[in-house]
Write a protein that holds these residues in place. Structure first.
Motif, PDB file in Angstrom:
ATOM      1  N   LYS A 135       0.814  -1.212   0.000  1.00  0.00           N
ATOM      2  CA  LYS A 135       0.000   0.000   0.000  1.00  0.00           C
ATOM      3  C   LYS A 135       0.852   1.269   0.000  1.00  0.00           C
ATOM      4  CE  LYS A 135      -3.865  -2.136   2.531  1.00  0.00           C
ATOM      5  NZ  LYS A 135      -4.672  -2.085   3.776  1.00  0.00           N
ATOM      6  N   THR A 136       2.062   1.197   0.536  1.00  0.00           N
ATOM      7  CA  THR A 136       2.897   2.383   0.685  1.00  0.00           C
ATOM      8  C   THR A 136       4.188   2.216  -0.105  1.00  0.00           C
ATOM      9  OG1 THR A 136       2.007   2.751   2.910  1.00  0.00           O
ATOM     10  CG2 THR A 136       4.040   3.928   2.324  1.00  0.00           C
ATOM     11  N   TRP A 137       4.440   3.165  -1.000  1.00  0.00           N
ATOM     12  CA  TRP A 137       5.621   3.094  -1.860  1.00  0.00           C
ATOM     13  C   TRP A 137       6.417   4.390  -1.778  1.00  0.00           C
ATOM     14  CZ3 TRP A 137       7.095  -1.052  -4.964  1.00  0.00           C
ATOM     15  CH2 TRP A 137       6.165  -2.101  -5.060  1.00  0.00           C
ATOM     16  N   HIS A 138       7.734   4.265  -1.801  1.00  0.00           N
ATOM     17  CA  HIS A 138       8.638   5.408  -1.911  1.00  0.00           C
ATOM     18  C   HIS A 138       9.775   5.057  -2.871  1.00  0.00           C
ATOM     19  CE1 HIS A 138       6.809   6.588   1.986  1.00  0.00           C
ATOM     20  NE2 HIS A 138       7.093   7.822   1.578  1.00  0.00           N
ATOM     21  N   THR A 139      10.328   6.091  -3.493  1.00  0.00           N
ATOM     22  CA  THR A 139      11.576   5.912  -4.227  1.00  0.00           C
ATOM     23  C   THR A 139      12.702   5.862  -3.208  1.00  0.00           C
ATOM     24  OG1 THR A 139      10.776   7.035  -6.207  1.00  0.00           O
ATOM     25  CG2 THR A 139      13.159   6.943  -5.891  1.00  0.00           C
ATOM     26  N   LEU A 140      13.471   4.782  -3.222  1.00  0.00           N
ATOM     27  CA  LEU A 140      14.541   4.602  -2.251  1.00  0.00           C
ATOM     28  C   LEU A 140      15.875   5.101  -2.777  1.00  0.00           C
ATOM     29  CD1 LEU A 140      15.462   3.502   0.482  1.00  0.00           C
ATOM     30  CD2 LEU A 140      15.685   1.236  -0.580  1.00  0.00           C
ATOM     31  N   ILE A 141      16.296   4.624  -3.960  1.00  0.00           N
ATOM     32  CA  ILE A 141      17.614   4.956  -4.479  1.00  0.00           C
ATOM     33  C   ILE A 141      17.660   4.642  -5.969  1.00  0.00           C
ATOM     34  CG2 ILE A 141      18.634   2.700  -3.994  1.00  0.00           C
ATOM     35  CD1 ILE A 141      21.170   4.144  -3.050  1.00  0.00           C
ATOM     36  N   ASP A 142      18.501   5.361  -6.700  1.00  0.00           N
ATOM     37  CA  ASP A 142      18.751   5.092  -8.120  1.00  0.00           C
ATOM     38  C   ASP A 142      20.220   4.726  -8.285  1.00  0.00           C
ATOM     39  OD1 ASP A 142      16.183   5.788  -9.373  1.00  0.00           O
ATOM     40  OD2 ASP A 142      16.619   7.812  -8.672  1.00  0.00           O
ATOM     41  N   ILE A 143      20.498   3.677  -9.050  1.00  0.00           N
ATOM     42  CA  ILE A 143      21.883   3.271  -9.256  1.00  0.00           C
ATOM     43  C   ILE A 143      22.120   2.899 -10.719  1.00  0.00           C
ATOM     44  CG2 ILE A 143      22.140   2.403  -6.897  1.00  0.00           C
ATOM     45  CD1 ILE A 143      21.909  -0.441  -8.009  1.00  0.00           C
ATOM     46  N   TYR A 144      23.361   3.095 -11.161  1.00  0.00           N
ATOM     47  CA  TYR A 144      23.863   2.486 -12.388  1.00  0.00           C
ATOM     48  C   TYR A 144      24.655   1.257 -11.954  1.00  0.00           C
ATOM     49  CZ  TYR A 144      22.656   6.684 -15.034  1.00  0.00           C
ATOM     50  OH  TYR A 144      21.980   7.716 -15.638  1.00  0.00           O
ATOM     51  N   THR A 145      24.302   0.101 -12.484  1.00  0.00           N
ATOM     52  CA  THR A 145      24.896  -1.134 -11.979  1.00  0.00           C
ATOM     53  C   THR A 145      26.375  -1.256 -12.308  1.00  0.00           C
ATOM     54  OG1 THR A 145      24.114  -2.252 -13.979  1.00  0.00           O
ATOM     55  CG2 THR A 145      22.743  -2.420 -12.016  1.00  0.00           C
ATOM     56  N   SER A 146      26.767  -0.870 -13.513  1.00  0.00           N
ATOM     57  CA  SER A 146      28.176  -0.979 -13.918  1.00  0.00           C
ATOM     58  C   SER A 146      28.439   0.039 -15.019  1.00  0.00           C
ATOM     59  CB  SER A 146      28.487  -2.401 -14.405  1.00  0.00           C
ATOM     60  OG  SER A 146      29.858  -2.564 -14.660  1.00  0.00           O
ATOM     61  N   PRO A 147      28.541   1.334 -14.667  1.00  0.00           N
ATOM     62  CA  PRO A 147      28.573   2.392 -15.682  1.00  0.00           C
ATOM     63  C   PRO A 147      29.805   2.396 -16.563  1.00  0.00           C
ATOM     64  CG  PRO A 147      28.987   3.297 -13.503  1.00  0.00           C
ATOM     65  CD  PRO A 147      28.564   1.876 -13.299  1.00  0.00           C
ATOM     66  N   GLY A 148      30.810   1.587 -16.226  1.00  0.00           N
ATOM     67  CA  GLY A 148      31.966   1.495 -17.102  1.00  0.00           C
ATOM     68  C   GLY A 148      31.735   0.623 -18.317  1.00  0.00           C
ATOM     69  N   CYS A 149      30.692  -0.223 -18.266  1.00  0.00           N
ATOM     70  CA  CYS A 149      30.461  -1.119 -19.406  1.00  0.00           C
ATOM     71  C   CYS A 149      28.988  -1.305 -19.738  1.00  0.00           C
ATOM     72  CB  CYS A 149      31.117  -2.477 -19.155  1.00  0.00           C
ATOM     73  SG  CYS A 149      30.367  -3.422 -17.807  1.00  0.00           S
ATOM     74  N   SER A 150      28.084  -0.605 -19.057  1.00  0.00           N
ATOM     75  CA  SER A 150      26.661  -0.753 -19.336  1.00  0.00           C
ATOM     76  C   SER A 150      25.936   0.532 -18.972  1.00  0.00           C
ATOM     77  CB  SER A 150      26.077  -1.925 -18.531  1.00  0.00           C
ATOM     78  OG  SER A 150      24.672  -1.980 -18.664  1.00  0.00           O
ATOM     79  N   ASP A 151      24.848   0.839 -19.712  1.00  0.00           N
ATOM     80  CA  ASP A 151      24.037   2.007 -19.362  1.00  0.00           C
ATOM     81  C   ASP A 151      22.820   1.618 -18.525  1.00  0.00           C
ATOM     82  OD1 ASP A 151      22.363   0.788 -21.214  1.00  0.00           O
ATOM     83  OD2 ASP A 151      22.094   2.570 -22.463  1.00  0.00           O
ATOM     84  N   GLU A 152      22.798   0.373 -18.008  1.00  0.00           N
ATOM     85  CA  GLU A 152      21.650  -0.076 -17.214  1.00  0.00           C
ATOM     86  C   GLU A 152      21.468   0.796 -15.980  1.00  0.00           C
ATOM     87  OE1 GLU A 152      19.758  -3.965 -14.919  1.00  0.00           O
ATOM     88  OE2 GLU A 152      21.883  -3.944 -15.438  1.00  0.00           O
ATOM     89  N   ARG A 153      20.242   1.252 -15.786  1.00  0.00           N
ATOM     90  CA  ARG A 153      19.886   2.045 -14.613  1.00  0.00           C
ATOM     91  C   ARG A 153      18.781   1.322 -13.860  1.00  0.00           C
ATOM     92  NH1 ARG A 153      19.006   8.543 -14.384  1.00  0.00           N
ATOM     93  NH2 ARG A 153      18.556   8.711 -12.160  1.00  0.00           N
ATOM     94  N   ILE A 154      18.929   1.257 -12.546  1.00  0.00           N
ATOM     95  CA  ILE A 154      17.929   0.590 -11.716  1.00  0.00           C
ATOM     96  C   ILE A 154      17.363   1.582 -10.712  1.00  0.00           C
ATOM     97  CG2 ILE A 154      17.449  -1.262 -10.081  1.00  0.00           C
ATOM     98  CD1 ILE A 154      19.607  -2.902 -11.274  1.00  0.00           C
ATOM     99  N   ARG A 155      16.054   1.703 -10.683  1.00  0.00           N
ATOM    100  CA  ARG A 155      15.393   2.436  -9.600  1.00  0.00           C
ATOM    101  C   ARG A 155      14.928   1.411  -8.575  1.00  0.00           C
ATOM    102  NH1 ARG A 155      11.713   7.670  -9.592  1.00  0.00           N
ATOM    103  NH2 ARG A 155      13.869   8.429  -9.560  1.00  0.00           N
ATOM    104  N   ILE A 156      15.357   1.628  -7.334  1.00  0.00           N
ATOM    105  CA  ILE A 156      14.987   0.730  -6.244  1.00  0.00           C
ATOM    106  C   ILE A 156      13.944   1.428  -5.381  1.00  0.00           C
ATOM    107  CG2 ILE A 156      15.825  -0.626  -4.295  1.00  0.00           C
ATOM    108  CD1 ILE A 156      18.581  -0.608  -5.593  1.00  0.00           C
ATOM    109  N   PHE A 157      12.836   0.754  -5.180  1.00  0.00           N
ATOM    110  CA  PHE A 157      11.719   1.294  -4.401  1.00  0.00           C
ATOM    111  C   PHE A 157      11.686   0.671  -3.011  1.00  0.00           C
ATOM    112  CE2 PHE A 157      10.390   1.925  -8.774  1.00  0.00           C
ATOM    113  CZ  PHE A 157       9.762   3.161  -8.749  1.00  0.00           C
ATOM    114  N   LEU A 158      11.092   1.401  -2.091  1.00  0.00           N
ATOM    115  CA  LEU A 158      10.752   0.864  -0.775  1.00  0.00           C
ATOM    116  C   LEU A 158       9.256   0.609  -0.752  1.00  0.00           C
ATOM    117  CD1 LEU A 158      11.591   0.230   2.196  1.00  0.00           C
ATOM    118  CD2 LEU A 158      10.908   2.588   2.732  1.00  0.00           C
TER     119      LEU A 158
END
Length: 231
Positions: A135-158
């Protein structure tokens, strides 16, 4: 007398360098990731699969040099730190073939629905992989998993105020690695210890666990809303 003059001169020099540094370079207040794009002279795609592709960009560097940069193009992901009323975090175990390990992870998934709000994507992954809704959601943190070799971005929620989804309501069909994916509840402080002692390796799990623990003392009041824009 001579030593005093040397000390005074050294102090003056240090002051000059400090003053020059404060005007010439960034300070602690400037520590914030910002968009930037150096000139790409040429770009070549070598491989394209269902989820990722592999590219080489020829990038113009400072001094007008050009260098090749190889990287993986990824659509991005979401992950969920699900906390119950006892401040236990939900972790699931999944086989990851590239590292040949069974890893304890957060519920997570690829951003594979065009235009879907990220929090909706996260809610779907929490329901499908773990069988819970929140029922309750917040944005916790945003990370790039390995920015030296990938542009993957992950948004982690609480996710909090959890409710188990009856099995008959969850139509998700488990396949491949997800067939054997047990779920456990771990006290958040214990999960932090396991991350710090090298027992948990998955990058979003480690980042999410540590971020949730850091945000716990004020009751998560400082967290961004679930629909916060990505900077």
């Amino acid at each position: 007398m001579g030593d005093g003059n040397v000390s005074a001169a050294a102090a003056d020099g240090a002051g000059d360098r400090e003053a020059a540094g404060s005007s010439a370079g960034p300070t602690a207040e400037d520590v914030r990731d910002v968009p930037a794009s150096w000139e790409v002279v040429e770009s070549t795609e070598h491989f394209r699969a269902r989820v990722i592709s592999v590219r080489t960009d020829r990038v113009r560097m400072p001094g007008d040099q050009v260098a090749d940069r190889d990287y993986i193009v990824h659509p991005g992901s979401v992950a969920v730190v699900a906390l119950d009323e006892q401040d236990r975090v939900l972790l699931l175990r999944q086989y990851r073939h590239p590292v040949r390990r069974l890893l304890w992870e957060l519920p997570a998934g690829i951003r594979d629905v065009q235009g879907e709000p990220l929090v909706d994507c996260a809610a779907r992954e929490l329901a499908e992989e773990a069988g819970y809704r929140a029922k309750t959601w917040h944005t916790l943190i945003d990370i790039y998993t390995s920015p030296g070799c990938s542009d993957e971005r992950i948004r982690i929620f609480l996710a909090r105020d959890l409710e188990a989804i009856p099995e008959e309501e969850n139509g998700f069909v488990r396949m491949h690695e997800e067939v054997d994916m047990p779920v456990v509840w771990v006290p958040l402080a214990d999960a932090v210890n396991r991350a710090l002692t090298g027992m948990i390796h998955n990058a979003p799990a480690v980042a999410g666990i540590l971020a949730a623990y850091a945000a716990l003392p004020d009751g998560f009041a400082a967290l961004r809303p679930a629909d916060a824009e990505e900077a």
